[in-house]
Design a protein around this motif. Sequence first.
Motif, PDB file in Angstrom:
ATOM      1  N   GLY A 144       1.111  -1.316   0.236  1.00  0.00           N
ATOM      2  CA  GLY A 144       0.595  -0.198  -0.526  1.00  0.00           C
ATOM      3  C   GLY A 144       0.386   1.039   0.321  1.00  0.00           C
ATOM      4  O   GLY A 144       2.079   1.391  -0.022  1.00  0.00           O
ATOM      5  N   ASP A 145       0.081   1.888   0.089  1.00  0.00           N
ATOM      6  CA  ASP A 145       0.472   4.007  -0.177  1.00  0.00           C
ATOM      7  C   ASP A 145       0.996   3.610  -0.932  1.00  0.00           C
ATOM      8  O   ASP A 145       2.808   4.044  -1.795  1.00  0.00           O
ATOM      9  CB  ASP A 145       1.673   3.963   1.543  1.00  0.00           C
ATOM     10  N   TYR A 146       0.645   3.511  -2.254  1.00  0.00           N
ATOM     11  CA  TYR A 146       1.453   3.882  -4.315  1.00  0.00           C
ATOM     12  C   TYR A 146       1.166   5.217  -4.730  1.00  0.00           C
ATOM     13  O   TYR A 146       2.014   5.605  -5.012  1.00  0.00           O
ATOM     14  CB  TYR A 146       0.262   2.861  -5.006  1.00  0.00           C
ATOM     15  N   ILE A 147       0.806   6.109  -3.666  1.00  0.00           N
ATOM     16  CA  ILE A 147       0.300   7.498  -4.234  1.00  0.00           C
ATOM     17  C   ILE A 147       0.747   8.241  -3.483  1.00  0.00           C
ATOM     18  O   ILE A 147       1.262   8.099  -2.117  1.00  0.00           O
ATOM     19  CB  ILE A 147      -1.324   7.315  -4.529  1.00  0.00           C
ATOM     20  N   ASP A 148       0.615   9.412  -4.286  1.00  0.00           N
ATOM     21  CA  ASP A 148       1.264  10.711  -3.332  1.00  0.00           C
ATOM     22  C   ASP A 148       2.287  10.897  -2.648  1.00  0.00           C
ATOM     23  O   ASP A 148       2.998  10.042  -2.516  1.00  0.00           O
ATOM     24  CB  ASP A 148       0.441  10.778  -1.531  1.00  0.00           C
ATOM     25  N   ARG A 149       2.806  12.351  -2.329  1.00  0.00           N
ATOM     26  CA  ARG A 149       3.512  12.804  -2.217  1.00  0.00           C
ATOM     27  C   ARG A 149       5.188  12.401  -2.858  1.00  0.00           C
ATOM     28  O   ARG A 149       5.678  13.075  -2.874  1.00  0.00           O
ATOM     29  CB  ARG A 149       4.435  12.276  -0.498  1.00  0.00           C
ATOM     30  N   GLY A 150       5.389  11.475  -3.300  1.00  0.00           N
ATOM     31  CA  GLY A 150       6.533  11.477  -4.724  1.00  0.00           C
ATOM     32  C   GLY A 150       5.880  12.311  -6.053  1.00  0.00           C
ATOM     33  O   GLY A 150       4.512  12.429  -5.915  1.00  0.00           O
ATOM     34  N   PRO A 151       6.954  11.869  -7.394  1.00  0.00           N
ATOM     35  CA  PRO A 151       6.050  12.525  -8.198  1.00  0.00           C
ATOM     36  C   PRO A 151       5.668  12.155  -9.299  1.00  0.00           C
ATOM     37  O   PRO A 151       5.423  12.352 -10.120  1.00  0.00           O
ATOM     38  CB  PRO A 151       7.510  12.865  -8.797  1.00  0.00           C
ATOM     39  N   ASP A 152       5.299  10.632  -9.248  1.00  0.00           N
ATOM     40  CA  ASP A 152       4.716  10.377 -10.466  1.00  0.00           C
ATOM     41  C   ASP A 152       3.967   8.838  -9.834  1.00  0.00           C
ATOM     42  O   ASP A 152       3.843   7.771  -9.925  1.00  0.00           O
ATOM     43  CB  ASP A 152       5.637   9.369 -11.492  1.00  0.00           C
ATOM     44  N   SER A 153       2.481   9.408  -9.241  1.00  0.00           N
ATOM     45  CA  SER A 153       1.905   8.385  -8.865  1.00  0.00           C
ATOM     46  C   SER A 153       0.943   7.351 -10.370  1.00  0.00           C
ATOM     47  O   SER A 153       0.370   6.670  -9.849  1.00  0.00           O
ATOM     48  CB  SER A 153       0.511   9.145  -7.644  1.00  0.00           C
ATOM     49  N   TYR A 154       0.778   8.303 -10.772  1.00  0.00           N
ATOM     50  CA  TYR A 154       0.097   7.879 -12.525  1.00  0.00           C
ATOM     51  C   TYR A 154       1.126   6.662 -12.664  1.00  0.00           C
ATOM     52  O   TYR A 154       0.689   5.775 -13.361  1.00  0.00           O
ATOM     53  CB  TYR A 154      -0.510   8.809 -12.637  1.00  0.00           C
ATOM     54  N   ARG A 155       2.066   7.034 -13.116  1.00  0.00           N
ATOM     55  CA  ARG A 155       2.800   5.999 -13.624  1.00  0.00           C
ATOM     56  C   ARG A 155       3.198   4.544 -12.425  1.00  0.00           C
ATOM     57  O   ARG A 155       3.670   3.719 -13.287  1.00  0.00           O
ATOM     58  CB  ARG A 155       4.612   6.433 -14.531  1.00  0.00           C
ATOM     59  N   THR A 156       3.229   5.247 -11.386  1.00  0.00           N
ATOM     60  CA  THR A 156       3.384   3.779 -10.497  1.00  0.00           C
ATOM     61  C   THR A 156       2.256   3.039 -10.530  1.00  0.00           C
ATOM     62  O   THR A 156       2.318   2.157 -10.235  1.00  0.00           O
ATOM     63  CB  THR A 156       3.358   4.519  -8.856  1.00  0.00           C
ATOM     64  N   ILE A 157       1.518   3.493 -10.465  1.00  0.00           N
ATOM     65  CA  ILE A 157      -0.150   2.633 -10.603  1.00  0.00           C
ATOM     66  C   ILE A 157      -0.192   1.656 -12.170  1.00  0.00           C
ATOM     67  O   ILE A 157      -0.138   0.625 -12.022  1.00  0.00           O
ATOM     68  CB  ILE A 157      -1.220   3.475 -10.331  1.00  0.00           C
ATOM     69  N   GLU A 158       0.091   2.725 -13.126  1.00  0.00           N
ATOM     70  CA  GLU A 158       1.344   1.560 -14.440  1.00  0.00           C
ATOM     71  C   GLU A 158       1.535   0.522 -13.824  1.00  0.00           C
ATOM     72  O   GLU A 158       1.457  -0.523 -14.809  1.00  0.00           O
ATOM     73  CB  GLU A 158       1.029   3.366 -15.868  1.00  0.00           C
ATOM     74  N   LEU A 159       2.763   0.607 -13.722  1.00  0.00           N
ATOM     75  CA  LEU A 159       4.245   0.096 -13.602  1.00  0.00           C
ATOM     76  C   LEU A 159       3.087  -1.450 -12.535  1.00  0.00           C
ATOM     77  O   LEU A 159       3.386  -2.247 -13.090  1.00  0.00           O
ATOM     78  CB  LEU A 159       4.982   0.586 -12.525  1.00  0.00           C
ATOM     79  N   LEU A 160       2.041  -1.121 -11.859  1.00  0.00           N
ATOM     80  CA  LEU A 160       1.423  -2.645 -10.756  1.00  0.00           C
ATOM     81  C   LEU A 160       1.073  -2.742 -11.495  1.00  0.00           C
ATOM     82  O   LEU A 160       0.568  -4.340 -11.028  1.00  0.00           O
ATOM     83  CB  LEU A 160       1.200  -1.808  -9.751  1.00  0.00           C
ATOM     84  N   ILE A 161       0.199  -2.287 -12.439  1.00  0.00           N
ATOM     85  CA  ILE A 161      -1.417  -3.443 -12.616  1.00  0.00           C
ATOM     86  C   ILE A 161      -0.401  -3.947 -13.519  1.00  0.00           C
ATOM     87  O   ILE A 161      -0.865  -5.044 -13.941  1.00  0.00           O
ATOM     88  CB  ILE A 161      -1.829  -2.015 -13.271  1.00  0.00           C
ATOM     89  N   GLU A 162       0.565  -3.407 -14.463  1.00  0.00           N
ATOM     90  CA  GLU A 162       0.971  -4.383 -15.686  1.00  0.00           C
ATOM     91  C   GLU A 162       1.671  -5.300 -14.699  1.00  0.00           C
ATOM     92  O   GLU A 162       2.250  -6.719 -15.160  1.00  0.00           O
ATOM     93  CB  GLU A 162       2.642  -3.227 -16.875  1.00  0.00           C
ATOM     94  N   ARG A 163       2.346  -4.757 -14.141  1.00  0.00           N
ATOM     95  CA  ARG A 163       3.489  -6.290 -12.962  1.00  0.00           C
ATOM     96  C   ARG A 163       2.559  -7.103 -12.291  1.00  0.00           C
ATOM     97  O   ARG A 163       2.502  -8.391 -12.790  1.00  0.00           O
ATOM     98  CB  ARG A 163       4.533  -5.653 -11.698  1.00  0.00           C
ATOM     99  N   GLY A 164       1.413  -7.062 -11.989  1.00  0.00           N
ATOM    100  CA  GLY A 164       0.072  -8.079 -11.922  1.00  0.00           C
ATOM    101  C   GLY A 164      -0.770  -8.873 -12.754  1.00  0.00           C
ATOM    102  O   GLY A 164      -0.937  -9.920 -12.879  1.00  0.00           O
ATOM    103  N   ARG A 165      -0.357  -8.017 -13.908  1.00  0.00           N
ATOM    104  CA  ARG A 165      -0.558  -8.656 -15.172  1.00  0.00           C
ATOM    105  C   ARG A 165      -0.534 -10.031 -15.760  1.00  0.00           C
ATOM    106  O   ARG A 165       0.275 -10.812 -16.056  1.00  0.00           O
ATOM    107  CB  ARG A 165      -0.716  -8.098 -16.723  1.00  0.00           C
ATOM    108  N   ARG A 166       1.778 -10.328 -15.627  1.00  0.00           N
ATOM    109  CA  ARG A 166       2.737 -10.759 -15.663  1.00  0.00           C
ATOM    110  C   ARG A 166       2.641 -11.827 -14.878  1.00  0.00           C
ATOM    111  O   ARG A 166       3.728 -12.337 -14.937  1.00  0.00           O
ATOM    112  CB  ARG A 166       3.874 -10.300 -16.258  1.00  0.00           C
ATOM    113  N   HIS A 167       2.540 -11.161 -13.521  1.00  0.00           N
ATOM    114  CA  HIS A 167       3.115 -11.999 -12.067  1.00  0.00           C
ATOM    115  C   HIS A 167       2.154 -12.016 -11.432  1.00  0.00           C
ATOM    116  O   HIS A 167       0.819 -11.450 -10.856  1.00  0.00           O
ATOM    117  CB  HIS A 167       4.199 -11.159 -11.515  1.00  0.00           C
ATOM    118  N   GLU A 168       1.857 -13.014 -10.577  1.00  0.00           N
ATOM    119  CA  GLU A 168       1.287 -13.839  -9.259  1.00  0.00           C
ATOM    120  C   GLU A 168       1.305 -12.137  -8.442  1.00  0.00           C
ATOM    121  O   GLU A 168       2.729 -12.367  -7.299  1.00  0.00           O
ATOM    122  CB  GLU A 168       1.710 -14.996  -8.656  1.00  0.00           C
ATOM    123  N   SER A 169       0.375 -11.578  -8.129  1.00  0.00           N
ATOM    124  CA  SER A 169       0.784 -10.289  -7.598  1.00  0.00           C
ATOM    125  C   SER A 169      -0.192 -10.212  -5.902  1.00  0.00           C
ATOM    126  O   SER A 169      -1.445 -10.223  -7.065  1.00  0.00           O
ATOM    127  CB  SER A 169       0.952  -8.889  -8.144  1.00  0.00           C
TER     128      SER A 169
END
Length: 246
Positions: free
Chosen positions: A60-85
Amino acid sequence: MFKWSSSKTQRRKPRLPEGIRIYAISDIHGCADLLQQMFTVIDKDLTTIGSRRPIHVFLGDYIDRGPDSYRTIELLIERGRRHESVFLKGNHEAFLSDVLKDPSQLEQWKQFGGLQTLASYGLRPSLKSDAAEQAELVHQLATRVPPHQHRFFASLRLRFVCGDFFFVHAGVKPGVPLAQQQEHDLLWIREEFLQSEAHFGKYIVHGHTPVQEPDIRFNRINIDTGAYATGNLTLLTLQGDSLLAL
């Protein structure tokens, strides 16, 4: 690099089921570049896994404070498509959900790191806004968050249990059975949990409260190393009864 040592745990070491390796990361806070670097580390380690089952666990706490919440969520979603997450909810994701339901909380969220998240979705709020402006900004944010990200936020879990380990964002309330823990404590608790010397029934893996280095205790480990402020994002690897944080 941090490992368990006998001096840090006087009880039987908690174990994962045989054949499983877990990679755990917490409190990314919009630091997409650091997350990408950790994925590179994991990918290299996956070449050594053999027939074991790898599970990615994000606390958790993927968003806020840092510079790129949008891209962080995109990276996580893509990771979840290719790996058990497994994706857990943090208090910052809960706050975003509250803001989308109640725009009057926008000003508080902006002080909580929400300004950086708004910027990552292409929004530039005024420093002072009335109720109508707040409502319009929240409406714009809801439309800027793509449908697959809305589904991601809606799917976040509060806890994950594997073997002797209990994964959660903030911690647990001492004295309350793990099955009866309340969402507010799982997402927000601090001192009552952090100061507890109790055994919680499982070994707690958590983040939420920044520490300079992974804090390994006999009953818990905190892997939030304040990535947005320090540039240090911690990866915890678990297998059998071995623990390695880097």
